[in-house]
Each structure stands twice: as structure tokens, then as C-alpha cells.
Design an enzyme around this catalytic site. Structure first.
Site, PDB file in Angstrom:
ATOM      1  N   LYS A  68      22.772  49.984  47.629  1.00 51.49           N
ATOM      2  CA  LYS A  68      24.053  50.532  47.145  1.00 51.49           C
ATOM      3  C   LYS A  68      24.635  49.736  45.974  1.00 51.49           C
ATOM      4  CE  LYS A  68      25.375  52.748  51.454  1.00 51.49           C
ATOM      5  NZ  LYS A  68      26.414  52.938  52.468  1.00 51.49           N
ATOM      6  N   THR A 155      32.359  34.261  57.032  1.00 48.92           N
ATOM      7  CA  THR A 155      32.458  33.420  55.840  1.00 48.92           C
ATOM      8  C   THR A 155      33.774  33.781  55.149  1.00 48.92           C
ATOM      9  OG1 THR A 155      30.087  33.770  55.676  1.00 48.92           O
ATOM     10  CG2 THR A 155      31.114  32.640  53.826  1.00 48.92           C
TER      11      THR A 155
HETATM   12  P1  ATR Z   1      26.585  45.536  54.355  1.00 47.67           P
HETATM   13  O1  ATR Z   1      26.211  46.203  53.069  1.00 47.67           O
HETATM   14  O2  ATR Z   1      26.031  46.235  55.562  1.00 47.67           O
HETATM   15  O3  ATR Z   1      28.044  45.256  54.480  1.00 47.67           O
HETATM   16  P2  ATR Z   1      26.189  42.796  53.676  1.00 47.67           P
HETATM   17  O4  ATR Z   1      26.774  43.024  52.338  1.00 47.67           O
HETATM   18  O5  ATR Z   1      24.977  41.931  53.822  1.00 47.67           O
HETATM   19  O6  ATR Z   1      25.783  44.162  54.356  1.00 47.67           O
HETATM   20  O7  ATR Z   1      27.362  42.241  54.637  1.00 47.67           O
HETATM   21  C1  ATR Z   1      27.151  42.005  55.991  1.00 47.67           C
HETATM   22  C2  ATR Z   1      28.484  41.646  56.620  1.00 47.67           C
HETATM   23  O8  ATR Z   1      28.289  41.475  58.029  1.00 47.67           O
HETATM   24  C3  ATR Z   1      29.070  40.355  56.113  1.00 47.67           C
HETATM   25  O9  ATR Z   1      30.484  40.463  56.155  1.00 47.67           O
HETATM   26  C4  ATR Z   1      28.555  39.325  57.153  1.00 47.67           C
HETATM   27  O10 ATR Z   1      29.320  38.158  57.265  1.00 47.67           O
HETATM   28  P3  ATR Z   1      29.072  36.911  56.251  1.00 47.67           P
HETATM   29  O11 ATR Z   1      29.722  37.294  54.955  1.00 47.67           O
HETATM   30  O12 ATR Z   1      29.740  35.778  56.939  1.00 47.67           O
HETATM   31  O13 ATR Z   1      27.591  36.762  56.145  1.00 47.67           O
HETATM   32  C5  ATR Z   1      28.709  40.146  58.397  1.00 47.67           C
HETATM   33  N1  ATR Z   1      27.881  39.725  59.539  1.00 47.67           N
HETATM   34  C6  ATR Z   1      26.562  39.886  59.698  1.00 47.67           C
HETATM   35  N2  ATR Z   1      26.162  39.426  60.904  1.00 47.67           N
HETATM   36  C7  ATR Z   1      27.260  38.977  61.535  1.00 47.67           C
HETATM   37  C8  ATR Z   1      27.521  38.363  62.798  1.00 47.67           C
HETATM   38  N3  ATR Z   1      26.561  38.161  63.678  1.00 47.67           N
HETATM   39  N4  ATR Z   1      28.789  38.030  63.096  1.00 47.67           N
HETATM   40  C9  ATR Z   1      29.783  38.246  62.221  1.00 47.67           C
HETATM   41  N5  ATR Z   1      29.615  38.799  61.008  1.00 47.67           N
HETATM   42  C10 ATR Z   1      28.371  39.161  60.659  1.00 47.67           C
END
Ligand code: ATR
Length: 279
Positions: A68, A155
Site C-alpha cells: 500500500k 513504539t
Molecule cells: P500495517 O500496514 O498492517 O499497519 P505496519 O505498518 O507494519 O503494518 O504496522 C504494524 C502495526 O502493528 C504497528 O503499529 C506495530 O507496532 P510498532 O510500531 O511498535 O511495531 C503494531 N504491532 C505489531 N505487532 C504487535 C504486537 N504484538 N503488539 C502490539 N503492537 C503490534
């Protein structure tokens, strides 16, 4: 017979995408002649795959994970909401090789929240995530004027950067969007909780807000053929109205379909009930 409109979806993985089925049901209901196929590609090949598709008669396409953001860089023109999201889920062929990128994810969510009577306006919201999915829905959610939106991300810096972008664009007044690294810091009862992280996909639980309103609603952008981990967590915390993101998928598809084909918005209710039944 009217000519066939060539549509498709680019992603990786893509074999389980429900989009071909959803668009076939829209086309059937409206008696449109549509061919909608899945296209598996890679980050290195994405741009060429898209170019080949449109050179070979493609008129419109969806883009799903993980392309995307790459799609937003690839197009020749972006709609305002796609620019705000920094992500494109809908490609529309323009004149002389032009390619317009739009993002219908936020609109899809807002339509589905309305279908389910999950109110946003005037409510206190907790939104988990600051990645591409959260970016796609935030501008539309904020346009619904929630009382306040707690933006929670593991984060915190990523959420703070996202808030600054929204503030610069005039979408997030300082006190309406609050960034937190844990939902346990929220003091007031939360009325709508939305999960835009991939936590359910990974089978990892999130820390929920300490207090949920009596009539709180919960929505996971993920969907599966059983309740997601996030939905189960909310139910166990006493939340009575929880939903997965299948309705959002159908609604964002309806928005894309209308952009490509014109006419009225496709009826989503019958499509939803067909998708919930096993094939
Ligand atoms: P997407 O396009 O699906 O949003 P992304 O841009 O990789 O994918 O973002 C993933 C999101 O899920 C992020 O906000 C990530 O948190 P971080 O920024 O801290 O990495 C969050 N995320 C993924 N796994 C997680 C978990 N186990 N617990 C909390 N947040 C999670």
C-alpha cells in the site's frame, strides 16, 4: 454484450484474498461484466506488475499488504485522503498512462461502524497501532469528530510522529489526539476500541484500556472465521459489542467498485451474509 472491465488485486500473500469473490458478487448483482483476478508480486516487481496490468487493458486494481505504501509512491496522482494516509489501496487508470491512487479503507471502516451502530462522533476512542492500517483510517475517523482519540502504539515515537503529521495537516488538535504507549494509562472510560495492529495475526494479546464504558464497542480490523484474539479479550473484559473487520473489507471494496464502475454504491448487506457462510 458490453465489454469486460479488467480489474484485479496485487498483494503477497494473495491466494486467500476474498476480494475476487466480493467483486464478483457486486458485478453479479449489478449485471456488470467484470473480470477480477489476484496478482501475486514482490516489492522488487511491484511497479512492473502494475505497469503490465494497465498496459494490458487493466482499468482498476486494489492493492493490499505489503504494497500500500509502495503504491502511493508509484502512482502519478494521489487523492487527498490517500496522501494523508501515505497509502493506496485503489488504483484507477487515467488518460495517457496516468494512474490515480486512492484509499478507501477509512471510508470502508466508517461505513461498517455505521452499519453496526458503533458511534464515533462525540465518543472517547482508543486506537491501537501507528502503521499503514492506522494511517489509512485515522483521517476519516477524526473527520467523524470523536471527543478524544487515544493513539496507542508499542513504539510510542511512531505514534508521536504520526500525530505530528496529522497536526500539521490540521486534522488533530493537540488535545483531541493523545499518544500513549499503553492503554492502561487512559483514565476515562473508553467507548470505542479499535485494533489496527497486526497483534491478532501474531496471536499476541494487547493491554486493554483500564476502564471500558458500559456500552463500549470493539472493532478489530483483522478478520478470520472465528473471533480474533482481540475480540475475545474485549468480550472477556465485558464488552458486549465486538466485531471483526470483514464488514470493512466489503465496504472498502464497495467504495473501490463504485470508483471504477460508476453508478450506485453496490449493496453490501447481501454480500456480507454470503461471505459469512462457508462456500
Ligand atoms: P500495517 O500496514 O498492517 O499497519 P505496519 O505498518 O507494519 O503494518 O504496522 C504494524 C502495526 O502493528 C504497528 O503499529 C506495530 O507496532 P510498532 O510500531 O511498535 O511495531 C503494531 N504491532 C505489531 N505487532 C504487535 C504486537 N504484538 N503488539 C502490539 N503492537 C503490534
Amino acid at each position: 454484450m458490453r465489454p469486460v472491465t479488467k480489474l484485479g488485486v496485487f498483494g503477497n500473500p494473495i491466494e486467500h484474498s476474498l476480494s475476487p469473490r466480493i467483486h464478483a458478487l457486486f458485478a453479479q448483482a449489478r449485471q456488470d461484466h467484470v473480470e477480477y483476478q489476484r496478482y501475486l508480486t514482490t516489492p522488487a516487481r511491484f511497479s512492473k506488475s502494475v505497469a503490465d496490468f494497465f498496459v494490458n487493458g487493466g482499468q482498476g486494481a486494489n492493492v493490499t499488504l505489503p504494497f500500500k505504501q509502495q503504491a502511493a509512491e508509484r502512482v502519478t496522482q494521489l487523492t487527498d485522503r490517500a496522501r494523508l494516509a501515505g497509502a493506496v489501496n485503489t488504483l484507477i487508470a487515467g488518460k495517457s498512462g496516468q494512474l490515480l491512487g486512492d484509499n478507501t479503507d477509512g471510508e470502508g471502516l466508517v461505513f461498517d461502524l455505521k452499519n453496526k451502530r458503533f458511534k464515533v462522533s462525540g465518543r472517547s476512542l482508543a486506537l491501537f497501532g501507528a502503521g499503514g492500517s492506522a494511517r489509512g483510517i485515522l483521517p476519516l475517523l477524526l473527520a467523524q469528530q470523536p471527543k478524544c482519540l487515544y493513539l496507542i502504539n508499542r513504539t510510542a515515537e511512531k505514534a508521536l510522529a504520526l500525530k505530528s503529521e496529522l497536526t500539521e495537516l490540521g486534522l488533530a488538535e493537540t488535545n483531541r489526539v493523545q499518544v500513549l504507549s499503553s492503554a492502561s494509562e487512559i483514565e476515562e472510560p473508553v467507548e470505542l476500541v479499535i485494533n489496527a495492529t497486526s497483534s491478532s495475526l501474531m496471536g499476541q494479546a494487547l493491554t486493554l484500556p483500564g476502564r471500558l464504558a458500559d456500552d463500549a464497542c470493539g472493532y478489530d480490523l483483522m478478520y478470520a472465521n472465528k473471533p480474533t484474539l482481540f475480540m475475545n479479550q474485549l468480550s472477556q473484559a465485558g464488552c458486549k459489542k465486538v466485531s471483526d473487520g470483514l464488514g470493512m473489507l466489503v465496504e472498502q471494496a464497495a467504495s473501490s467498485y463504485q470508483l471504477w464502475m460508476g453508478g450506485e454504491r453496490p449493496d453490501t448487506t447481501s454480500v456480507m451474509s454470503k461471505l459469512r457462510k462457508p462456500i
